[in-house]
Write a protein that holds these residues in place. Structure first.
Motif, mmCIF file in Angstrom:
data_model
loop_
_atom_site.group_PDB
_atom_site.id
_atom_site.type_symbol
_atom_site.label_atom_id
_atom_site.label_comp_id
_atom_site.label_asym_id
_atom_site.label_seq_id
_atom_site.Cartn_x
_atom_site.Cartn_y
_atom_site.Cartn_z
ATOM 1 N N ASP A 254 -54.548 -7.078 -74.348
ATOM 2 C CA ASP A 254 -53.871 -8.224 -74.955
ATOM 3 C C ASP A 254 -54.509 -9.545 -74.542
ATOM 4 O OD1 ASP A 254 -52.126 -6.428 -76.114
ATOM 5 O OD2 ASP A 254 -50.577 -6.670 -74.556
ATOM 6 N N ARG A 255 -54.943 -9.635 -73.285
ATOM 7 C CA ARG A 255 -55.512 -10.871 -72.760
ATOM 8 C C ARG A 255 -56.921 -10.614 -72.230
ATOM 9 N NH1 ARG A 255 -52.215 -15.082 -71.576
ATOM 10 N NH2 ARG A 255 -53.544 -15.619 -69.796
ATOM 11 N N GLU A 256 -57.703 -11.679 -72.147
ATOM 12 C CA GLU A 256 -59.097 -11.516 -71.755
ATOM 13 C C GLU A 256 -59.242 -11.021 -70.323
ATOM 14 O OE1 GLU A 256 -63.372 -13.899 -72.004
ATOM 15 O OE2 GLU A 256 -61.494 -15.000 -72.307
ATOM 16 N N GLU A 257 -58.479 -11.603 -69.396
ATOM 17 C CA GLU A 257 -58.625 -11.173 -68.000
ATOM 18 C C GLU A 257 -58.201 -9.717 -67.822
ATOM 19 O OE1 GLU A 257 -54.419 -12.834 -68.189
ATOM 20 O OE2 GLU A 257 -56.379 -13.272 -69.061
ATOM 21 N N GLN A 258 -57.277 -9.259 -68.697
ATOM 22 C CA GLN A 258 -56.855 -7.856 -68.633
ATOM 23 C C GLN A 258 -57.974 -6.933 -69.110
ATOM 24 O OE1 GLN A 258 -53.446 -8.304 -71.162
ATOM 25 N NE2 GLN A 258 -52.050 -8.789 -69.468
ATOM 26 N N ALA A 259 -58.698 -7.370 -70.135
ATOM 27 C CA ALA A 259 -59.828 -6.572 -70.616
ATOM 28 C C ALA A 259 -60.944 -6.518 -69.575
ATOM 29 C CB ALA A 259 -60.350 -7.157 -71.924
ATOM 30 N N ILE A 260 -61.176 -7.637 -68.889
ATOM 31 C CA ILE A 260 -62.204 -7.662 -67.841
ATOM 32 C C ILE A 260 -61.852 -6.676 -66.728
ATOM 33 C CG2 ILE A 260 -63.232 -9.098 -66.030
ATOM 34 C CD1 ILE A 260 -62.833 -11.496 -67.926
ATOM 35 N N ARG A 261 -60.598 -6.711 -66.296
ATOM 36 C CA ARG A 261 -60.171 -5.812 -65.217
ATOM 37 C C ARG A 261 -60.265 -4.356 -65.658
ATOM 38 N NH1 ARG A 261 -54.126 -5.688 -62.380
ATOM 39 N NH2 ARG A 261 -54.587 -4.004 -60.877
ATOM 40 N N ALA A 262 -59.883 -4.082 -66.914
ATOM 41 C CA ALA A 262 -59.925 -2.701 -67.407
ATOM 42 C C ALA A 262 -61.355 -2.181 -67.463
ATOM 43 C CB ALA A 262 -59.268 -2.633 -68.779
ATOM 44 N N ALA A 263 -62.292 -3.018 -67.906
ATOM 45 C CA ALA A 263 -63.691 -2.587 -67.987
ATOM 46 C C ALA A 263 -64.253 -2.281 -66.604
ATOM 47 C CB ALA A 263 -64.522 -3.664 -68.672
ATOM 48 N N ARG A 264 -63.815 -3.051 -65.600
ATOM 49 C CA ARG A 264 -64.297 -2.814 -64.244
ATOM 50 C C ARG A 264 -63.647 -1.587 -63.624
ATOM 51 N NH1 ARG A 264 -63.876 -9.181 -62.268
ATOM 52 N NH2 ARG A 264 -65.869 -9.857 -63.151
ATOM 53 N N THR A 265 -62.446 -1.253 -64.062
ATOM 54 C CA THR A 265 -61.687 -0.157 -63.454
ATOM 55 C C THR A 265 -61.976 1.183 -64.113
ATOM 56 O OG1 THR A 265 -59.917 -1.734 -62.929
ATOM 57 C CG2 THR A 265 -59.356 0.607 -62.852
ATOM 58 N N LEU A 266 -62.284 1.179 -65.396
ATOM 59 C CA LEU A 266 -62.459 2.420 -66.149
ATOM 60 C C LEU A 266 -63.535 3.302 -65.512
ATOM 61 C CD1 LEU A 266 -61.640 3.970 -68.772
ATOM 62 C CD2 LEU A 266 -63.636 2.878 -69.858
ATOM 63 N N LYS A 267 -63.191 4.567 -65.277
ATOM 64 C CA LYS A 267 -64.129 5.512 -64.690
ATOM 65 C C LYS A 267 -64.916 6.210 -65.795
ATOM 66 C CE LYS A 267 -61.362 6.392 -60.521
ATOM 67 N NZ LYS A 267 -60.662 7.414 -59.710
ATOM 68 N N VAL A 268 -66.236 6.027 -65.739
ATOM 69 C CA VAL A 268 -67.119 6.597 -66.753
ATOM 70 C C VAL A 268 -68.257 7.332 -66.058
ATOM 71 C CG1 VAL A 268 -68.560 6.118 -68.762
ATOM 72 C CG2 VAL A 268 -66.587 4.649 -68.271
ATOM 73 N N GLN A 269 -68.569 8.522 -66.526
ATOM 74 C CA GLN A 269 -69.686 9.296 -65.984
ATOM 75 C C GLN A 269 -70.807 9.358 -67.017
ATOM 76 O OE1 GLN A 269 -68.270 13.141 -64.741
ATOM 77 N NE2 GLN A 269 -67.017 12.325 -63.076
#
Length: 729
Positions: A254-269
């Motif tokens: 919903d918000r930009e800072e939330q998207a930034i945090r999600a991209a940093r947190t998302l676990k991807v292999q």
């Protein structure tokens, strides 16, 4: 999404004069049906305002003002009445991308001819009502007056009607001696808003209901996606949604800072990718990369002439990967539904990008509209196209408008880079000190991969977003061929079939690199011949315009002829002073530029400071001299930064120059104290571009000035303090 130009004009209360014009200027054969697909539109509003629909865009070069001057001139309306609507694929003609310093050269004649045809049509309409011959009528700021004292305005003539006219070519534009608007230093229309902070960049744009997105990128080239753990962001605020399409991974919140945090947190292999070579090995790696040889020019017998030369010389030059380093990181918005897509993008190539994104979205291109909104300047292919694709893919997956704002590490790490290039030159002098043989080779990939290309860190890895043709020499050969005339000359391009980093267009493409080599080597031959560098150049030129810019820059710089560098006379001084010169006939057909500059070399630190610059410039008929000076100054400052500081760093996995500390650019304190410019106006010649020519000679001029100051040749860019200090011993 189905808006067309007629509907737009109907809603705006404007009345249109329509022309179908060919791609090139009047006189070009119209046998190619493709030329008839490009339309230029002029709309005259009820208030007398003229709206120009232009496929080119304003990138900070001043073309919005210059093109409006051309239209105002031919229509005989006040400059302030002309409004440029640019880069909207639903409303503007496809005039090709805004690249190559070609906007004034190519779009200028199109709009000039359209405006001249519009005026001819309006005069024919006015003649009947004013009871006069069209040839007797006079136009002043859109008011048509007859000898009998009657008059009528353009707005009155076309009020309530649309008039369609096919381009006839019968209207003749004004001759240069009658120009009243073209050639005047009219202030740029875009600058007040930029100075006072009211200009709307794409970064400032907001649309109702939009969400914010970020992309998670592969850690190294050719790494493939194995697994995404969506549960890792499930508890985060912002209604986070994860988007996966092939190798593309992104998040929306919903918000930009939330998207930034999600991209940093998302676990991807990811799978293991391909390692990059060591930076220290780049010159050799570039030369050894598989390539295809192309002979670009061949005259006489080069090998025989080299073998019998009175003096012979050989040198190798290198320019590394460099980046656009746009100070404002790229941004775009997209709204994609089943019915169609609207993209808001700062691209330089509205129609090409629209088509590429349509392909990625699986839509017909007539269902995709791209609305150009200005972003930070790039002068080449920065992250603008990729961030637009980011937003489009995320919006398509979510079904709502999405804004994607790249961050500094995104821009530095993932924008396409300027190509690394190696140039080798061999030459020979005859007993009279003239060049008897010239053998030039360049190792480079193609430079143009727009609108976006697959490669390391590509936003759309595997999405086929405008793949470049690796066999295309686009840009690699720019100014590889010298303007100088030699009896025995050969120019060869070794077109690389792969690249270390993803590359695309950076200001000048291969011209600054090739000019660096050509103009450094001609300087080296002048020294070997015991000749003054400017006199030696003129000795080998036949092009009178080339000779004129060299003579002009010598006069402006108060050049003192000398056959040898000052290095000896500087001995014992802590600060060494030197002057250097370089010249280019840009792309061998466009504008001419010569640069003479003075450097100060600090013996202790090796730091090179450029103190004064003189530039002579010939781009044919000058449309706006003030805007032209702006462009020349911008070319010089940006390329001084590239010459002195810029070098993309990377390890075996990825680019590491992810911030300004690791990719420094020229600061205000390092800008030359003086940039003096001589403009050579040629009203009898076509207007040529100024967005790139003055950039090409800068690297060589600095290198030649360093040699003049120190007696040491610098053949690898950038000339950092550390590198110069090491060369000084």
């Amino acid at each position: 999404m189905n808006i067309d130009r007629r509907e737009f004009l109907k809603g705006a209360g404007a009345l249109v004069v329509w022309f179908s014009i060919p791609e090139l200027a009047l006189g070009q054969a119209q046998s190619d049906p493709k030329l008839q697909q490009l339309d230029a539109w002029l709309a005259v509003g009820a208030d007398g305002q003229v709206t120009v629909f232009c496929g080119k865009v304003e990138l900070g070069t001043g073309v919005q003002t210059a093109l409006a001057q051309i239209v105002a001139e031919e229509l005989d309306v006040a400059f302030g009445r002309v409004f440029m609507l640019m880069g909207d694929t639903a409303l503007c003609p496809n005039q090709g991308p805004t690249v190559g310093s070609q906007t004034i050269y190519r779009a200028g004649p199109q709009l000039r001819q359209a405006a001249a045809e519009a005026k001819k049509t309006l005069l024919e309409m006015a003649a009947a009502g004013l009871n006069a011959e069209a040839a007797q009528l006079v136009v002043t700021d859109g008011v048509v007056s007859a000898p009998n004292g009657k008059n009528v305005t353009y707005a009155e003539l076309v009020g309530g009607k649309k008039i369609g006219r096919a381009f006839s070519g019968a209207a003749k534009p004004k001759s240069p001696e009658k120009h009243a608007v073209v050639g005047k230093p009219i202030p740029r229309v875009d600058l007040p808003g930029k100075v006072f902070g009211t200009h709307v960049y794409v970064q400032n744009l907001r649309i109702p209901g939009m969400l914010h997105g970020r992309v998670v990128r592969p850690p190294m080239p050719e790494a493939r996606l194995e697994r995404v753990d969506e549960v890792s962001v499930k508890s985060l605020p912002g209604n986070v949604r994860v988007v996966v399409k092939g190798n593309f991974v992104g998040v929306v919140a919903d918000r930009e800072e939330q998207a930034i945090r999600a991209a940093r947190t998302l676990k991807v292999q990811w799978t293991q990718g391909v390692e990059l070579p060591k930076m220290a090995d780049m010159l050799a790696f570039t030369r050894s990369t598989p390539s295809r040889e192309r002979v670009l020019a061949a005259t006489g017998s080069v090998d025989a002439a080299l073998g019998t030369a009175a003096k012979s010389h050989r040198a190798q030059y290198y320019v590394p990967h460099q980046m656009h380093a746009s100070i404002g990181a790229s941004c775009a918005l997209a709204s994609v539904t089943a019915e169609g897509a609207t993209l808001w993008s700062p691209t330089q190539s509205s129609f090409n990008l629209r088509d590429a994104v349509a392909l990625v979205l699986g839509m017909r291109r007539d269902k995709v509209r791209l609305v150009w909104i200005e972003g930070s300047g790039c002068y080449g292919h920065n992250g603008a196209d990729d961030v637009t694709a980011d937003a489009a893919l995320l919006s398509q997956a979510i079904g709502k408008p999405v804004r994607v704002q790249w961050m500094r590490h995104d821009e530095h790490g993932n924008e396409p880079k300027g190509a690394a290039m190696v140039m080798e030159v061999a030459g020979g002098l005859d007993p009279q000190g003239k060049v008897a043989a010239w053998d030039y080779q360049v190792w480079s990939p193609g430079h143009a991969g727009r609108p976006a290309a697959n490669g390391p860190g590509n936003t759309l890895a595997g999405a086929q977003l405008g793949l470049p043709d690796n066999l295309s020499p686009t840009g690699a050969d720019r100014n590889a061929r010298p303007t100088y005339v030699f009896p025995n000359s050969r120019v060869r391009l070794h077109l690389l079939q792969s690249t270390v980093l993803r590359v695309s267009s950076l200001r000048g493409l291969g011209s600054p690199q090739n000019t660096f080599a050509n103009e450094s080597f001609i300087d080296e031959l002048a020294h070997a011949a015991g000749a003054d560098p400017i006199e030696f150049r003129i000795r080998h030129l036949k092009d009178e315009r080339a000779i004129a810019v060299l003579e002009a820059v010598a006069k402006l710089a108060q050049w003192a002829p000398r056959p040898a560098p000052r290095g000896g006379s500087n001995a014992g001084l802590s600060g060494l002073i030197g002057r250097g010169v370089a010249f280019v006939h840009y792309d061998n057909y466009s504008g001419y530029a010569a640069i003479a500059l003075q450097v100060h070399v600090d013996r202790a630190s090796g730091k090179v400071s450029v103190e004064r610059v003189a530039a002579a410039h010939d781009c044919g008929l000058i449309v706006n001299p003030d805007g032209l000076r702006n462009q020349i100054e911008g070319n010089i400052v940006q390329t001084l930064s590239r010459a002195l500081l810029e070098d993309v760093k990377f390890d075996t996995a990825a680019v590491t120059s992810l911030d300004w500390a690791r990719y420094p650019i020229l600061r205000f304190s390092d800008v030359p104290d003086e940039i003096a410019i001589t403009l050579i106006n040629r009203p009898d010649k076509p207007s040529l571009g100024a967005g790139e020519p003055a950039a090409a000679p800068v690297m060589a001029a600095v290198a030649n000035a360093i040699f003049d100051a120190t007696g040491v040749r610098m053949r690898s860019v950038p000339f950092t303090a550390e590198r110069v200090k090491a060369a000084l011993g």
